[in-house]
Design an enzyme around this catalytic site. Sequence first.
Site, PDB file in Angstrom:
ATOM      1  N   SER A 108       1.724   7.902  10.042  1.00 28.92           N
ATOM      2  CA  SER A 108       0.685   7.548   9.076  1.00 28.92           C
ATOM      3  C   SER A 108      -0.569   8.411   9.265  1.00 28.92           C
ATOM      4  O   SER A 108      -0.492   9.629   9.073  1.00 28.92           O
ATOM      5  CB  SER A 108       0.399   6.047   9.196  1.00 28.92           C
ATOM      6  N   ASP A 158       7.210   2.963  -0.442  1.00 26.68           N
ATOM      7  CA  ASP A 158       5.970   2.960   0.349  1.00 26.68           C
ATOM      8  C   ASP A 158       4.782   2.804  -0.604  1.00 26.68           C
ATOM      9  O   ASP A 158       4.530   3.697  -1.424  1.00 26.68           O
ATOM     10  CB  ASP A 158       5.882   4.292   1.123  1.00 26.68           C
ATOM     11  N   HIS A 189       5.888   1.416   4.251  1.00 32.94           N
ATOM     12  CA  HIS A 189       5.073   2.228   5.163  1.00 32.94           C
ATOM     13  C   HIS A 189       5.237   1.747   6.608  1.00 32.94           C
ATOM     14  O   HIS A 189       4.308   1.252   7.225  1.00 32.94           O
ATOM     15  CB  HIS A 189       3.605   2.127   4.730  1.00 32.94           C
TER      16      HIS A 189
HETATM   17  C1  MLT Z   1      -4.732   7.766   6.185  1.00 35.73           C
HETATM   18  O1  MLT Z   1      -5.837   7.314   5.994  1.00 35.73           O
HETATM   19  O2  MLT Z   1      -4.491   8.706   6.926  1.00 35.73           O
HETATM   20  C2  MLT Z   1      -3.653   7.096   5.432  1.00 35.73           C
HETATM   21  O3  MLT Z   1      -4.203   6.229   4.495  1.00 35.73           O
HETATM   22  C3  MLT Z   1      -2.721   6.389   6.316  1.00 35.73           C
HETATM   23  C4  MLT Z   1      -3.407   5.393   7.155  1.00 35.73           C
HETATM   24  O4  MLT Z   1      -4.030   4.472   6.669  1.00 35.73           O
HETATM   25  O5  MLT Z   1      -3.346   5.535   8.358  1.00 35.73           O
END
Ligand code: MLT
Length: 211
Positions: A108, A158, A189
Amino acid sequence: MNHNLSFLHRWEIGADPRGTTLLLLHGTGGTEHDLVDLGRTLFSGANLLSPRGQVNENGMARYFRRLAEGVFDLEDLHARTAGLAKFVTEASEAYGFDPTKVVAVGFSNGANIAASLLLSGTNTLAGAVLLHPMVPFEPETLPVLKGVPVFVGAGRTDPMVPIPLTERLVELLTAGGATVETHWQPGGHRLTREEVEAATVWIQKGERPWN
Ligand code: MLT
């Protein structure tokens, strides 16, 4: 851990200290401990270098600032991508691992900064396992990624990463010369066992620049 380095981090020396080092990059709200077991599963015996993200978003650690979910502060992203590249160099000097054998494993937000390292042309990574990444930014010029293997794990449902966004990242990496393997699963996700198994097979198969 060495307290003089620029990121709070966890370091675990592997069976072959000059062999592969996995750069473990957690998701939003994670810590440097989150992906250690995953790293051991993916590549037992690798060195593990696991920095904690330096941005504090309401108490949650991240690697770069965002303005809203999926909307990134690009100036901050670029500065922190350079900072992470510098940390990997510093750590290779402090711990003596081979800087040409670093493979990122990111989930992520961690996958997004790993993708940013690749798209910025920092030459930090010999390869990457990107688990549920987005497109961190659209590069003005394509990075040279010839010979860099990348595994992308994505979910067809996702809610944070619509299918076209994953496809766009794969397109950018491939256009730069990376060899991308995409693993789709029906879910959202989150990591699945199948995805981890596929990444484990992928990371160790064939001739890899980090082997
Ligand atoms: C990010 O902010 O990098 C993406 O939205 C994924 C997350 O929330 O970690």
